[in-house]
Design a protein around this motif. Structure first.
Motif, PDB file in Angstrom:
ATOM      1  N   UNK A  19      41.294 -49.211 -63.291  1.00  0.00           N
ATOM      2  CA  UNK A  19      42.135 -49.145 -64.483  1.00  0.00           C
ATOM      3  C   UNK A  19      43.567 -48.938 -63.998  1.00  0.00           C
ATOM      4  N   UNK A  20      44.482 -49.704 -64.545  1.00  0.00           N
ATOM      5  CA  UNK A  20      45.863 -49.610 -64.074  1.00  0.00           C
ATOM      6  C   UNK A  20      46.774 -49.386 -65.270  1.00  0.00           C
ATOM      7  N   UNK A  21      47.372 -48.199 -65.324  1.00  0.00           N
ATOM      8  CA  UNK A  21      48.278 -47.796 -66.394  1.00  0.00           C
ATOM      9  C   UNK A  21      49.684 -47.710 -65.803  1.00  0.00           C
ATOM     10  N   UNK A  22      50.624 -48.402 -66.400  1.00  0.00           N
ATOM     11  CA  UNK A  22      51.985 -48.419 -65.878  1.00  0.00           C
ATOM     12  C   UNK A  22      52.970 -48.038 -66.984  1.00  0.00           C
ATOM     13  N   UNK A  23      53.857 -47.123 -66.656  1.00  0.00           N
ATOM     14  CA  UNK A  23      54.977 -46.788 -67.544  1.00  0.00           C
ATOM     15  C   UNK A  23      56.247 -47.269 -66.851  1.00  0.00           C
ATOM     16  N   UNK A  24      56.962 -48.191 -67.487  1.00  0.00           N
ATOM     17  CA  UNK A  24      58.206 -48.729 -66.948  1.00  0.00           C
ATOM     18  C   UNK A  24      59.391 -48.125 -67.692  1.00  0.00           C
ATOM     19  N   UNK A  25      60.381 -47.686 -66.964  1.00  0.00           N
ATOM     20  CA  UNK A  25      61.630 -47.332 -67.641  1.00  0.00           C
ATOM     21  C   UNK A  25      62.283 -48.621 -68.119  1.00  0.00           C
ATOM     22  N   UNK A  26      62.966 -48.556 -69.253  1.00  0.00           N
ATOM     23  CA  UNK A  26      63.612 -49.754 -69.790  1.00  0.00           C
ATOM     24  C   UNK A  26      64.579 -50.386 -68.784  1.00  0.00           C
ATOM     25  N   UNK A  27      65.140 -49.584 -67.886  1.00  0.00           N
ATOM     26  CA  UNK A  27      66.028 -50.122 -66.851  1.00  0.00           C
ATOM     27  C   UNK A  27      65.366 -51.257 -66.074  1.00  0.00           C
ATOM     28  N   UNK A  28      64.065 -51.117 -65.841  1.00  0.00           N
ATOM     29  CA  UNK A  28      63.331 -52.113 -65.059  1.00  0.00           C
ATOM     30  C   UNK A  28      63.405 -53.485 -65.722  1.00  0.00           C
ATOM     31  N   UNK A  29      63.459 -53.500 -67.049  1.00  0.00           N
ATOM     32  CA  UNK A  29      63.503 -54.764 -67.784  1.00  0.00           C
ATOM     33  C   UNK A  29      64.893 -55.378 -67.815  1.00  0.00           C
TER      34      UNK A  29
END
Length: 277
Positions: free
Chosen positions: A155-165
């Protein structure tokens, strides 16, 4: 060193550890107590299920009086020029994890990167290295991502900061393709991705990248990384704090649906930018 041959050496490590431990008249629990890990860990080392960190191998040598054999084997196995010394064990653990939770504050996590994105990140960090070196690092990163194609993937859960986008790594076209890949994996249900909006302000894991890994028959570990170093942590109290920090961060992220919409929107923005340049 190819994966198959690496596994053979890890199996030799485990067999030799068991032989030397038994010759010393120690149980797994007794040896574990002397090198500051659980008896269950020793059993997993002996079965080549889990790989010891270098400092544990050194303590095993000291306790069993083995003239450094386990340290030498461990160094041989983690001496992969494609990975920084502090990251080699993380790669091994990713292959064993049943669940991986990750927070990425500045760049797309390595397991999700496209070739173009990975190359841009690698070149930025190594501006004076040869193309051959860059190609090797990129190939290793793409190889890591193969665990997401496995039927037994974690299972892979990722939280990205909006900066990454928003940061155009590799240029707008490469960035659009990268975000499309993330969105595609979400739609395939290979990964759950949520976005921490910039408006969320301060959060519990502001100091850098955080990765948590759970295993079938072993305690969880945490890995933190900054620009020039990384730390793998298996102290239960510290791992628990890291898990709490991740939980606090995740409740501040957008819903999976809203996050996917934001990723799609950012990809479209980059596509429009690419078409006008």
């Amino acid at each position: 060193m190819a994966n198959a041959s690496r596994q053979v050496v890890w199996e030799f490590f485990g067999t030799e550890l068991k032989r030397r431990r038994e010759n010393a008249g120690l149980t797994q629990v007794e040896l574990g107590g002397r090198v500051f890990v659980s008896g269950g860990y020793i059993g997993q080392f002996e079965q080549a299920i889990r790989k010891p960190q270098l400092d544990v191998a050194q303590r095993i040598d000291d306790v069993l009086q083995t003239d450094g054999i386990f340290e030498r084997l461990c160094r041989k196995l983690i001496d992969d020029p494609r990975y920084a010394d502090y990251f080699a064990h993380v790669v091994e653990l990713e292959r064993l994890a049943t669940r991986i939770c990750e927070f990425a504050p500045t760049v797309v996590p390595g397991l999700l990167q496209t070739k173009a994105y990975a190359r841009a990140v690698t070149v930025a960090a190594n501006p004076f290295r040869t193309d051959a070196y860059v190609d090797e690092i990129v190939a290793a990163r793409l190889e890591r991502s193969l665990i997401l194609d496995d039927a037994a993937r974690p299972e892979y859960w990722v939280a990205l900061h909006e900066n990454v986008l928003r940061i155009p790594v590799g240029g707008p076209q490469a960035m659009a393709a990268q975000l499309d890949r993330v969105a595609g994996l979400v739609r395939e249900r290979s990964v759950v991705v949520t976005v921490l909006p910039s408006a969320a302000g301060a959060h519990a894991a502001m100091t850098g990248m955080l990765q948590l890994m759970d295993f079938e028959d072993a305690p969880p570990v945490a890995y933190t990384e900054t620009s020039f170093s990384g730390t793998l942590v298996d102290d239960p109290a510290v791992v628990k704090r890291a898990q709490r920090a991740y939980d606090l961060l995740r409740v501040a992220t957008l819903s999976p649906e809203a996050s996917l919409a934001l990723i799609d929107s950012a990809a479209e923005d980059f596509r429009r930018c690419a078409s006008t340049t």
